[in-house]
Design a protein around this motif. Structure first.
Motif, PDB file in Angstrom:
ATOM      1  N   VAL A 113       0.728  -1.276   0.112  1.00  0.00           N
ATOM      2  CA  VAL A 113      -0.041   0.067  -0.030  1.00  0.00           C
ATOM      3  C   VAL A 113       0.788   1.123   0.098  1.00  0.00           C
ATOM      4  O   VAL A 113       1.615   1.553   0.834  1.00  0.00           O
ATOM      5  CB  VAL A 113      -1.028  -0.047   1.381  1.00  0.00           C
ATOM      6  N   LEU A 114       0.745   1.905  -1.015  1.00  0.00           N
ATOM      7  CA  LEU A 114       1.926   3.077  -1.130  1.00  0.00           C
ATOM      8  C   LEU A 114       0.776   4.259  -1.682  1.00  0.00           C
ATOM      9  O   LEU A 114       0.164   4.490  -2.556  1.00  0.00           O
ATOM     10  CB  LEU A 114       2.819   2.856  -2.599  1.00  0.00           C
ATOM     11  N   LEU A 115       1.170   5.318  -0.986  1.00  0.00           N
ATOM     12  CA  LEU A 115       0.642   6.709  -0.938  1.00  0.00           C
ATOM     13  C   LEU A 115       1.748   7.622  -1.171  1.00  0.00           C
ATOM     14  O   LEU A 115       2.512   8.070  -0.351  1.00  0.00           O
ATOM     15  CB  LEU A 115      -0.298   7.190   0.209  1.00  0.00           C
ATOM     16  N   SER A 116       1.867   8.019  -2.405  1.00  0.00           N
ATOM     17  CA  SER A 116       2.918   9.240  -2.675  1.00  0.00           C
ATOM     18  C   SER A 116       2.128  10.463  -3.270  1.00  0.00           C
ATOM     19  O   SER A 116       1.547  10.367  -4.268  1.00  0.00           O
ATOM     20  CB  SER A 116       3.732   8.574  -3.941  1.00  0.00           C
ATOM     21  N   CYS A 117       2.306  11.706  -2.441  1.00  0.00           N
ATOM     22  CA  CYS A 117       1.722  12.935  -2.971  1.00  0.00           C
ATOM     23  C   CYS A 117       2.375  14.043  -2.356  1.00  0.00           C
ATOM     24  O   CYS A 117       3.302  13.842  -1.367  1.00  0.00           O
ATOM     25  CB  CYS A 117       0.222  12.940  -2.812  1.00  0.00           C
ATOM     26  N   THR A 118       2.205  15.398  -3.007  1.00  0.00           N
ATOM     27  CA  THR A 118       2.693  16.533  -2.185  1.00  0.00           C
ATOM     28  C   THR A 118       1.601  17.511  -1.557  1.00  0.00           C
ATOM     29  O   THR A 118       0.283  17.052  -1.738  1.00  0.00           O
ATOM     30  CB  THR A 118       3.552  17.157  -3.106  1.00  0.00           C
ATOM     31  N   GLY A 119       2.023  18.280  -0.818  1.00  0.00           N
ATOM     32  CA  GLY A 119       0.896  19.341  -0.324  1.00  0.00           C
ATOM     33  C   GLY A 119       1.049  19.250   1.106  1.00  0.00           C
ATOM     34  O   GLY A 119       1.742  18.358   1.680  1.00  0.00           O
ATOM     35  N   THR A 120      -0.106  19.808   1.831  1.00  0.00           N
ATOM     36  CA  THR A 120       0.139  19.816   3.251  1.00  0.00           C
ATOM     37  C   THR A 120      -1.280  19.460   3.753  1.00  0.00           C
ATOM     38  O   THR A 120      -1.641  19.583   5.011  1.00  0.00           O
ATOM     39  CB  THR A 120      -0.007  21.552   3.680  1.00  0.00           C
ATOM     40  N   GLN A 121      -2.008  18.345   3.155  1.00  0.00           N
ATOM     41  CA  GLN A 121      -3.369  17.901   3.234  1.00  0.00           C
ATOM     42  C   GLN A 121      -2.883  16.765   4.521  1.00  0.00           C
ATOM     43  O   GLN A 121      -1.839  16.298   4.404  1.00  0.00           O
ATOM     44  CB  GLN A 121      -3.971  17.582   2.210  1.00  0.00           C
ATOM     45  N   ASP A 122      -4.003  16.200   5.200  1.00  0.00           N
ATOM     46  CA  ASP A 122      -3.600  14.987   6.339  1.00  0.00           C
ATOM     47  C   ASP A 122      -4.081  13.995   5.529  1.00  0.00           C
ATOM     48  O   ASP A 122      -4.934  13.338   5.765  1.00  0.00           O
ATOM     49  CB  ASP A 122      -4.569  15.512   7.323  1.00  0.00           C
ATOM     50  N   HIS A 123      -2.778  13.671   4.561  1.00  0.00           N
ATOM     51  CA  HIS A 123      -2.696  12.137   3.915  1.00  0.00           C
ATOM     52  C   HIS A 123      -2.863  11.067   4.969  1.00  0.00           C
ATOM     53  O   HIS A 123      -1.818  11.060   5.936  1.00  0.00           O
ATOM     54  CB  HIS A 123      -1.615  12.156   2.918  1.00  0.00           C
ATOM     55  N   ARG A 124      -3.536  10.163   4.642  1.00  0.00           N
ATOM     56  CA  ARG A 124      -3.595   8.712   5.462  1.00  0.00           C
ATOM     57  C   ARG A 124      -3.331   7.628   4.686  1.00  0.00           C
ATOM     58  O   ARG A 124      -4.065   7.384   3.623  1.00  0.00           O
ATOM     59  CB  ARG A 124      -4.835   8.800   6.690  1.00  0.00           C
ATOM     60  N   VAL A 125      -2.673   6.637   5.259  1.00  0.00           N
ATOM     61  CA  VAL A 125      -2.605   5.254   4.613  1.00  0.00           C
ATOM     62  C   VAL A 125      -2.472   4.358   5.656  1.00  0.00           C
ATOM     63  O   VAL A 125      -1.922   4.122   6.851  1.00  0.00           O
ATOM     64  CB  VAL A 125      -1.193   5.214   3.814  1.00  0.00           C
ATOM     65  N   ALA A 126      -3.247   3.083   5.261  1.00  0.00           N
ATOM     66  CA  ALA A 126      -3.255   1.829   6.206  1.00  0.00           C
ATOM     67  C   ALA A 126      -3.522   0.466   5.633  1.00  0.00           C
ATOM     68  O   ALA A 126      -3.896   0.507   4.358  1.00  0.00           O
ATOM     69  CB  ALA A 126      -4.639   2.090   7.279  1.00  0.00           C
ATOM     70  N   GLY A 127      -2.999  -0.172   6.238  1.00  0.00           N
ATOM     71  CA  GLY A 127      -3.063  -1.999   5.807  1.00  0.00           C
ATOM     72  C   GLY A 127      -4.366  -2.273   5.465  1.00  0.00           C
ATOM     73  O   GLY A 127      -4.609  -3.162   4.594  1.00  0.00           O
ATOM     74  N   VAL A 128      -5.276  -2.141   6.491  1.00  0.00           N
ATOM     75  CA  VAL A 128      -6.409  -2.555   6.277  1.00  0.00           C
ATOM     76  C   VAL A 128      -7.619  -1.435   6.118  1.00  0.00           C
ATOM     77  O   VAL A 128      -8.272  -1.512   4.927  1.00  0.00           O
ATOM     78  CB  VAL A 128      -6.961  -3.359   7.332  1.00  0.00           C
ATOM     79  N   ILE A 129      -7.777  -0.831   6.972  1.00  0.00           N
ATOM     80  CA  ILE A 129      -9.053   0.484   6.833  1.00  0.00           C
ATOM     81  C   ILE A 129      -8.604   1.757   7.761  1.00  0.00           C
ATOM     82  O   ILE A 129      -7.645   1.544   8.414  1.00  0.00           O
ATOM     83  CB  ILE A 129     -10.300  -0.171   7.411  1.00  0.00           C
ATOM     84  N   LEU A 130      -9.012   2.790   7.067  1.00  0.00           N
ATOM     85  CA  LEU A 130      -8.639   3.999   7.692  1.00  0.00           C
ATOM     86  C   LEU A 130      -9.049   4.239   9.303  1.00  0.00           C
ATOM     87  O   LEU A 130      -8.449   4.475  10.350  1.00  0.00           O
ATOM     88  CB  LEU A 130      -9.022   5.233   7.029  1.00  0.00           C
ATOM     89  N   GLN A 131     -10.310   3.794   9.579  1.00  0.00           N
ATOM     90  CA  GLN A 131     -11.136   4.028  10.744  1.00  0.00           C
ATOM     91  C   GLN A 131     -10.780   3.078  11.617  1.00  0.00           C
ATOM     92  O   GLN A 131     -10.345   3.495  12.771  1.00  0.00           O
ATOM     93  CB  GLN A 131     -12.830   4.165  10.514  1.00  0.00           C
ATOM     94  N   ARG A 132     -11.394   2.030  11.687  1.00  0.00           N
ATOM     95  CA  ARG A 132     -11.592   0.919  12.801  1.00  0.00           C
ATOM     96  C   ARG A 132     -11.473  -0.623  12.170  1.00  0.00           C
ATOM     97  O   ARG A 132     -12.140  -0.742  11.042  1.00  0.00           O
ATOM     98  CB  ARG A 132     -12.745   0.974  13.670  1.00  0.00           C
ATOM     99  N   CYS A 133     -10.717  -1.340  13.045  1.00  0.00           N
ATOM    100  CA  CYS A 133     -10.441  -2.869  12.354  1.00  0.00           C
ATOM    101  C   CYS A 133     -10.788  -3.769  13.710  1.00  0.00           C
ATOM    102  O   CYS A 133     -10.278  -3.273  14.890  1.00  0.00           O
ATOM    103  CB  CYS A 133      -9.654  -3.246  11.327  1.00  0.00           C
ATOM    104  N   GLU A 134     -11.235  -4.854  13.598  1.00  0.00           N
ATOM    105  CA  GLU A 134     -11.371  -5.946  14.401  1.00  0.00           C
ATOM    106  C   GLU A 134     -10.883  -7.249  13.914  1.00  0.00           C
ATOM    107  O   GLU A 134     -11.188  -7.810  12.746  1.00  0.00           O
ATOM    108  CB  GLU A 134     -12.852  -5.695  15.313  1.00  0.00           C
ATOM    109  N   HIS A 135     -10.105  -8.026  14.659  1.00  0.00           N
ATOM    110  CA  HIS A 135      -9.706  -9.302  14.275  1.00  0.00           C
ATOM    111  C   HIS A 135      -9.271  -9.387  12.920  1.00  0.00           C
ATOM    112  O   HIS A 135      -9.531 -10.127  11.824  1.00  0.00           O
ATOM    113  CB  HIS A 135     -10.785 -10.210  14.650  1.00  0.00           C
ATOM    114  N   SER A 136      -8.552  -8.249  12.565  1.00  0.00           N
ATOM    115  CA  SER A 136      -7.918  -8.353  11.187  1.00  0.00           C
ATOM    116  C   SER A 136      -6.412  -8.315  11.118  1.00  0.00           C
ATOM    117  O   SER A 136      -5.634  -8.176  12.132  1.00  0.00           O
ATOM    118  CB  SER A 136      -8.396  -7.029  10.887  1.00  0.00           C
ATOM    119  N   ALA A 137      -5.795  -8.333  10.084  1.00  0.00           N
ATOM    120  CA  ALA A 137      -4.262  -8.568   9.972  1.00  0.00           C
ATOM    121  C   ALA A 137      -3.526  -7.769   8.714  1.00  0.00           C
ATOM    122  O   ALA A 137      -4.325  -7.778   7.487  1.00  0.00           O
ATOM    123  CB  ALA A 137      -3.948 -10.245   9.918  1.00  0.00           C
TER     124      ALA A 137
END
Length: 268
Positions: free
Chosen positions: A150-174
């Motif tokens: 999972v690769l996020l490449s960009c410029t600027g001053t925004q709050d960019h976010r990157v995660a292996g599963v999901i941005l918000q919440r996960c349970e019993h995940s890998a």
């Protein structure tokens, strides 16, 4: 509320969208107020490319995204997966699902991604990227996993976010894939940048330090683990080694998580 069911559908074709619009292998966009959307046993094996402009766009291997702010409307994805490579110039991008804006109870369960998710964002756009789900307000991923990069490449001053599963919440995940964002402003996490319960990440997690940047092995949560040798900054998760997360002495042995995932020697 009406109900929309999409069951047992798949796509194996390569798809490229050069204009402005949601993009997905099976369903592009479900933009409908007051509908319950259910997707079951759907998958994508084709390459999905979004080459348009505009950051408020969902791009996913199976489902591009939904925008539904009606209270009580729900979206659920069960047993869906993606193996195709996902490439996008910007937007909310995920291996299985891109974006969701729903105020109801939204759950993504038993979904997996094995394809690489690569986003090269436009300057100034707000970009979020996830191995399974790109960005979904109020959603929880349960029993999901990612093995793709999972690769996020960009410029600027925004709050960019990157995660292996999901941005918000996960349970019993890998997460087994590498998560990387070479940007000054952003957050990276092995499982979720929000909360990860009973989850673990053994992939490398890296983000360029500076500004808002934070690097979470897994994310805040309960009984979650990450490999201390390849990630740093626990934020509530526990440092461990990959060898302690798999095999006969796995920390997940005889737990609810072990009912759904295998932790055999040499698997990972």
């Amino acid at each position: 509320y009406s109900e929309v069911h999409v069951n047992n559908c798949h796509n194996s074709c390569n798809i490229k969208n050069k204009s402005h619009g949601y993009t997905g292998g099976v369903v592009g966009n479900a933009h409908d107020k007051g509908s319950h959307l259910y997707m079951y046993n759907c998958y994508n094996t084709g390459k999905i490319v979004y080459a348009g402009k505009g950051s408020w766009i969902g791009v996913g291997g199976v489902f591009g995204g939904i925008w539904n702010n009606n209270e009580g409307a729900t979206t659920k994805l069960d047993f869906c997966y993606n193996t195709g490579k996902i490439e996008a110039t910007n937007g909310f991008v995920g291996g299985v699902m891109g974006e969701g804006r729903n105020s109801g109870g939204n759950v993504i369960s038993y979904c997996m991604n094995t394809g690489d998710v690569i986003v090269d964002g436009h300057p100034g756009d707000w970009n979020t990227t996830g191995g399974v789900v790109g960005d979904y307000s109020g959603a929880t991923a349960k029993y999901c996993f990612n093995t793709g990069k999972v690769l996020l490449s960009c410029t600027g001053t925004q709050d960019h976010r990157v995660a292996g599963v999901i941005l918000q919440r996960c349970e019993h995940s890998a997460n087994y894939g590498d998560v990387y964002s070479p940007v000054n402003f952003g957050t990276a996490a092995g499982c979720a940048t929000g909360t990860s319960d009973y989850s673990y990440s053994v992939g490398r997690v890296e983000v360029l330090r500076g500004g808002n940047a934070a690097n979470r092995g897994v994310g805040n949560g309960t009984k979650s683990y990450f490999d201390k040798n390849i990630s740093y900054e626990s934020n509530g998760s526990t440092q461990a080694t990959t060898s302690s997360l798999i095999g006969t002495n796995s920390v997940f042995k005889n737990t609810e998580t072990s009912k759904y995932w295998l932790f055999e020697e040499g698997m990972y």
